[in-house]
Scaffold this motif. Structure first.
Motif, PDB file in Angstrom:
ATOM      1  N   ASP A  82    -114.257 -53.191  22.639  1.00  0.00           N
ATOM      2  CA  ASP A  82    -115.296 -54.234  23.150  1.00  0.00           C
ATOM      3  C   ASP A  82    -114.655 -55.475  24.017  1.00  0.00           C
ATOM      4  N   GLN A  85    -113.891 -54.270  27.406  1.00  0.00           N
ATOM      5  CA  GLN A  85    -114.976 -54.174  28.129  1.00  0.00           C
ATOM      6  C   GLN A  85    -115.342 -55.621  28.856  1.00  0.00           C
ATOM      7  N   HIS A  86    -115.437 -56.688  27.969  1.00  0.00           N
ATOM      8  CA  HIS A  86    -115.606 -58.013  28.357  1.00  0.00           C
ATOM      9  C   HIS A  86    -114.528 -58.387  29.417  1.00  0.00           C
ATOM     10  N   CYS A  87    -113.266 -58.072  29.261  1.00  0.00           N
ATOM     11  CA  CYS A  87    -112.283 -58.418  30.327  1.00  0.00           C
ATOM     12  C   CYS A  87    -112.417 -57.494  31.502  1.00  0.00           C
ATOM     13  N   ARG A  90    -115.536 -59.408  33.274  1.00  0.00           N
ATOM     14  CA  ARG A  90    -115.169 -60.985  33.636  1.00  0.00           C
ATOM     15  C   ARG A  90    -114.169 -60.425  35.014  1.00  0.00           C
ATOM     16  N   ASP A 114    -112.490 -63.287  25.896  1.00  0.00           N
ATOM     17  CA  ASP A 114    -113.119 -61.914  25.747  1.00  0.00           C
ATOM     18  C   ASP A 114    -112.850 -61.502  24.278  1.00  0.00           C
ATOM     19  N   LYS A 117    -115.785 -63.171  22.391  1.00  0.00           N
ATOM     20  CA  LYS A 117    -117.348 -62.588  22.707  1.00  0.00           C
ATOM     21  C   LYS A 117    -117.209 -61.215  21.971  1.00  0.00           C
ATOM     22  N   ALA A 118    -116.451 -60.248  21.810  1.00  0.00           N
ATOM     23  CA  ALA A 118    -116.447 -59.314  21.217  1.00  0.00           C
ATOM     24  C   ALA A 118    -116.555 -59.376  19.576  1.00  0.00           C
TER      25      ALA A 118
END
Length: 147
Positions: A82, A85-87, A90, A114, A117-118
């Protein structure tokens, strides 16, 4: 046979074999626990025992220790996936002019943001000190920084 009749037939079969189903479940659990003895998880048994002990849990059964290790390994893998995916999201949202300069360097740089958030998606709120490296350019050669 319509859906309703098919569903009723399935329920009747489940009721008839509920005794067998419980036996099958017990056999599956027994087989799974036995397979844990042959599996070497990424997280060592000693580390799992240490943290379980710190929380007040003592268990001599290695199978249970391995089960906790496997569950922990799965959790860490999901959080890492996860965070990745945020990275990616971004870095994909970087403005076009900066993106042209970044074509040379396609490395993904995972930040604490990142990861936070995960983890937040799993109910874990992380508060970190401001001195942590939160900028993707932190640690890069000063000549290549774009800040």
């Amino acid at each position: 046979m319509n859906y309703h009749q098919h569903h009723q037939q399935q329920q009747q079969q489940q009721q008839q074999s509920s005794g067998e189903g419980k036996h099958d479940d017990d056999a599956a659990i027994t087989e799974f626990l036995a397979s844990l003895m042959e599996y070497t998880p990424t997280i060592p048994d000693e580390l799992v025992e240490h943290y379980l002990g710190k929380s007040g849990f003592q268990c001599p059964d290695v199978r249970l220790i391995r089960l906790v290790a496997v569950a922990t390994q799965k959790f860490v893998a999901e959080v890492a996936s996860d965070a990745l995916q945020h990275c990616k999201a971004r870095q994909a949202s970087v403005v076009k002019d900066k993106r042209d300069k970044q074509q040379k360097d396609k490395r993904l740089i995972l930040t604490m943001d990142d990861l936070s958030k995960a983890l937040r998606e799993y109910g874990v709120n992380v508060k970190h000190q401001e001195y942590f490296a939160d900028s993707p350019s932190t640690g890069l050669d000063p000549a290549t920084r774009e800040e």
